[in-house]
Design an enzyme around this catalytic site. Structure first.
Site, PDB file in Angstrom:
ATOM      1  N   TYR A 132       0.863  -1.182   0.000  1.00 27.15           N
ATOM      2  CA  TYR A 132       0.000   0.000   0.000  1.00 27.15           C
ATOM      3  C   TYR A 132       0.897   1.229   0.000  1.00 27.15           C
ATOM      4  O   TYR A 132       1.861   1.305   0.777  1.00 27.15           O
ATOM      5  CB  TYR A 132      -0.896   0.026   1.256  1.00 27.15           C
ATOM      6  CG  TYR A 132      -1.562   1.369   1.486  1.00 27.15           C
ATOM      7  CD1 TYR A 132      -2.789   1.656   0.908  1.00 27.15           C
ATOM      8  CD2 TYR A 132      -0.939   2.367   2.240  1.00 27.15           C
ATOM      9  CE1 TYR A 132      -3.386   2.898   1.076  1.00 27.15           C
ATOM     10  CE2 TYR A 132      -1.525   3.609   2.411  1.00 27.15           C
ATOM     11  CZ  TYR A 132      -2.749   3.867   1.822  1.00 27.15           C
ATOM     12  OH  TYR A 132      -3.326   5.095   1.982  1.00 27.15           O
ATOM     13  N   GLU A 178      -3.760   7.369  -3.732  1.00 30.42           N
ATOM     14  CA  GLU A 178      -3.432   6.074  -3.132  1.00 30.42           C
ATOM     15  C   GLU A 178      -3.315   4.981  -4.186  1.00 30.42           C
ATOM     16  O   GLU A 178      -4.028   5.017  -5.194  1.00 30.42           O
ATOM     17  CB  GLU A 178      -4.561   5.620  -2.189  1.00 30.42           C
ATOM     18  CG  GLU A 178      -4.666   6.384  -0.919  1.00 30.42           C
ATOM     19  CD  GLU A 178      -5.802   5.815  -0.080  1.00 30.42           C
ATOM     20  OE1 GLU A 178      -5.502   5.226   0.961  1.00 30.42           O
ATOM     21  OE2 GLU A 178      -6.970   5.953  -0.493  1.00 30.42           O
TER      22      GLU A 178
END
Lengths: 382, 290
Positions: free
Chosen positions: A101, A189
């Site tokens: 991530y 993101e």
């Protein structure tokens, strides 16, 4: 403003972040053609602005034409958590060994941007943040200098990313920060950032939220917003009018000025036993036309049985509000739903002189106005 | 006594030739605020709202001894206008503008930490010391002189609560709208410290709302440092969770904070009663003052 996955991926890819081969399609034949060009297996992914698409059946992995047709059939046209799916992204299925991530956002507590990296990608990162906050490495950025390369490296090493890909992940993070900064991102993101067996990194998903207040200097993204529009009809209308609007499930329509006061009005409707139908903030300094638009919005919601108008003027002036209410209501032979008005603050007396009291119920206090609107809604329900 | 503003405050209005700037400059003067100048690039030498206009804030400081700015500049230019105030050595800058891009405010926030200027806002109604001066857009007529300090993230909610107080004959020392944006200058803790140290302030109202963690931090501060009784209000108990809450934003600090419930609990734990309605807040203040 949130970009669709396919739009965010395009923005990321243009900046040099590796993304899987993909094509947008809006019918079954288009899906098959795209899949054949990319080569099976592919993922067919619904392009709607909701989380948890996979679990809800909005993402399917397909191995051949028959499966592609079935997936396209079931996803296109489906209702995904209230959003109609009319486009899918057909995307190369990446064979990965690891999921990371990476994200950039504004840490409002610190008043600074923060870069985040975790080796626990591919899952609900909010749950990770709650259960094991240390699993996410965080690096605050000085907004006047931007992110230094050492900071990207530090976040990557702190997170425990494998050395074989650390350099590539750092580069992705640097690029992501540059995009976030230059495009006025609120959040940017990648989850997951896939690591392949060849030690390549590929952005398998892409999230980009743009600061609405900065759209004036992001014309390309503002165009994407028009393309991205979708979902609830009333929320689309609110976008066109430029209101902060959230549709809720109750029957008391609520219009006010200032988020805090509108939220307080919602809370009071609840306190007095009613159910709010919406949150609608006309913002500061609203003129008559904007007030009329707000009433039009709330009347367009079939669930609404009564409306409470709560204005406490500072920069907003009572006379303008009254003009707008008259303007909106005088066009009806019969007022569709009872409207309760409470006017206070700047120019409220001028407003009360202008307001056509044959069309509305006037109350002096917030409490009385809310109770009256709740009563009206109850009368209709009874 | 009052905090931050009184009738000696010398105000320069940035954006005084705009519609809102002119209207509210006049309203401020009508209230008694000592507005001494305007600052608008390219409009130097003119007059607006009865005061001289300068091209730069620096000139207004040199020529008129301005020590405080009130900023009514459109959002695209407001970040720059705040920088100008900070770099002009003012004591106080009050930014009314709504809709300043968050990244601009992050840069302002950085500079703020390097100067001695105090910033109120942006996206706020300003502040008022009843009977002396108001800086911003607050409707002066609802305020009354008295001994209650008020600090709020929401402008219109400030008015609502003040109205409840004034209607009961409870006046205010100073009311400060700190603004609800993600990045602001003066926050709850700063304002609470000012009121705690003000001899005239006998009780404090603190109005918060969902989002962020400022109320939780304020609660911790009250627990440690504030002896003056505080009553609270939190807007947004019924707001739907998840709406307009950025995904990444929620994971910065983990979760479990930022909700109405967590804020109310934190305040209650610090001995601060939180009203269900603005009237209940006034009830609590009445009890404190009895």
């Amino acid at each position: 403003m949130k970009l669709h996955e396919y739009q965010a991926k395009q923005v990321f890819a243009d900046a040099g972040i590796p993304t899987p081969a993909s094509q947008l399609a809006s019918d079954v034949d288009g899906v098959v053609a795209a899949a054949e060009e990319i080569g099976y297996p592919v993922a067919v992914k619904a392009q709607v602005q909701v989380g948890g698409r996979g679990k809800a059946g909005g993402i399917k992995l397909v191995e051949d034409e028959e499966e592609a047709r079935d997936a396209a059939d079931s996803i296109l046209g489906m209702d995904l958590k209230g959003y109609h799916v009319d486009r899918v992204l057909v995307e190369e299925a990446v064979d990965f060994t690891n999921e990371l991530y990476v994200g950039i956002t504004m840490d409002r507590g610190e008043g600074k941007p923060v870069a985040m990296v975790s080796t626990r990608g591919g899952v609900n990162i909010e749950e990770v943040a709650e259960e094991d906050p240390d699993a996410i490495a965080r690096e605050h950025i000085d907004p006047s200098f931007g992110m230094h390369p050492y900071q990207a490296r530090k976040a990557v090493y702190d997170a425990g990313v494998d050395r074989s890909v650390a350099r590539d992940v750092s580069n992705v993070l640097m690029t992501l920060y540059d995009l976030w900064e230059s495009r006025d991102g609120a959040d940017a993101e990648i989850n997951p950032l896939m690591v392949t067996s060849d030690d390549e990194v590929i952005a398998a998903d892409a999230v980009m939220n743009i600061d609405e207040d900065a759209l004036f200097r992001q014309p390309e993204l503002a165009e994407m917003e028009e393309e991205a529009a979708g979902g609830d009809e009333l929320e689309q209308k609110a976008d066109e009018y430029g209101f902060d609007y959230v549709r809720l499930s109750g029957n008391v329509g609520i219009i006010g000025n200032g988020a805090g006061l509108v939220m307080t009005t919602l809370d009071l409707v609840d306190h007095y036993g009613g159910e709010p139908a919406n949150f609608l903030d006309v913002g500061g300094g609203a003129k008559a036309a904007r007030i009329a638009n707000a009433l039009d919005m709330v009347f367009s919601d079939d669930n609404v049985e009564s409306v409470v108008f709560n204005i406490f003027g500072g920069i907003t002036r009572g006379d303008e509000v009254a003009k707008g209410i008259n303007e909106a209501l005088e066009q009806f032979d019969e007022i569709p739903k009872p409207v309760v008005v409470r006017l206070a603050g700047t120019n409220w007396e001028e407003g009360m002189e202008i307001l056509n009291e044959d069309l509305v119920t006037v109350e002096q206090t917030l409490e009385d106005a809310v109770q009256r609107a709740v009563e009206y809604a109850e009368e209709v329900e009874a | 006594m009052s905090v931050l503003v009184d009738d000696d405050t010398r105000v320069v209005v940035q954006g005084i030739t705009g519609g809102e700037g002119k209207f509210h400059a006049e309203q401020m003067m009508e209230y008694g605020t000592n507005v001494v100048a305007g600052a608008v690039p390219g409009k130097g030498g003119q007059e607006a709202a009865g005061v001289p206009v300068y091209d730069t804030v620096h000139e207004a400081v040199e020529e008129e001894n301005a020590d405080t700015s009130v900023i009514f500049v459109p959002p695209a230019f407001a970040g720059d206008a705040i920088f100008e105030s900070l770099d002009s050595g003012l004591d106080l800058a009050v930014a009314i503008t709504e809709g300043i891009p968050t990244q601009d405010m992050a840069r302002v926030n950085k500079r703020l930490s390097e100067t001695d200027t105090r910033l109120i806002g942006p996206n706020c109604p300003g502040l008022i010391t009843p009977g002396e001066a108001k800086l911003g857009i607050l409707p002066g007529n609802i305020f009354a002189e008295g001994n209650v300090g008020l600090v709020s993230r929401s402008g219109t909610l400030t008015y609502q609560v003040v109205d409840s107080l004034t209607n009961r004959g409870i006046g205010q020392t100073t009311a400060i709208g700190i603004g609800g944006d993600p990045i602001i200058g003066t926050d709850f803790v700063d304002a609470l410290e000012l009121f705690e140290n003000d001899d005239e302030t006998d009780a404090i109202v603190m109005c918060g709302e969902i989002g962020g963690e400022d109320e939780e931090e304020a609660a911790a501060y009250i627990d440690e440092h504030v002896d003056t009784p505080v009553a609270g209000f939190i807007a947004g108990r019924t707001a739907p969770p998840g709406k307009r809450m950025g995904h990444a934003g929620a994971i910065v600090s983990g979760s479990g904070t930022g909700t109405a419930e967590s804020k109310i609990n934190a305040l209650n734990d610090a001995g601060v009663p939180v009203g269900d309605t603005p009237e209940e807040v006034a009830d609590h203040i009445e009890e404190f003052l009895d």
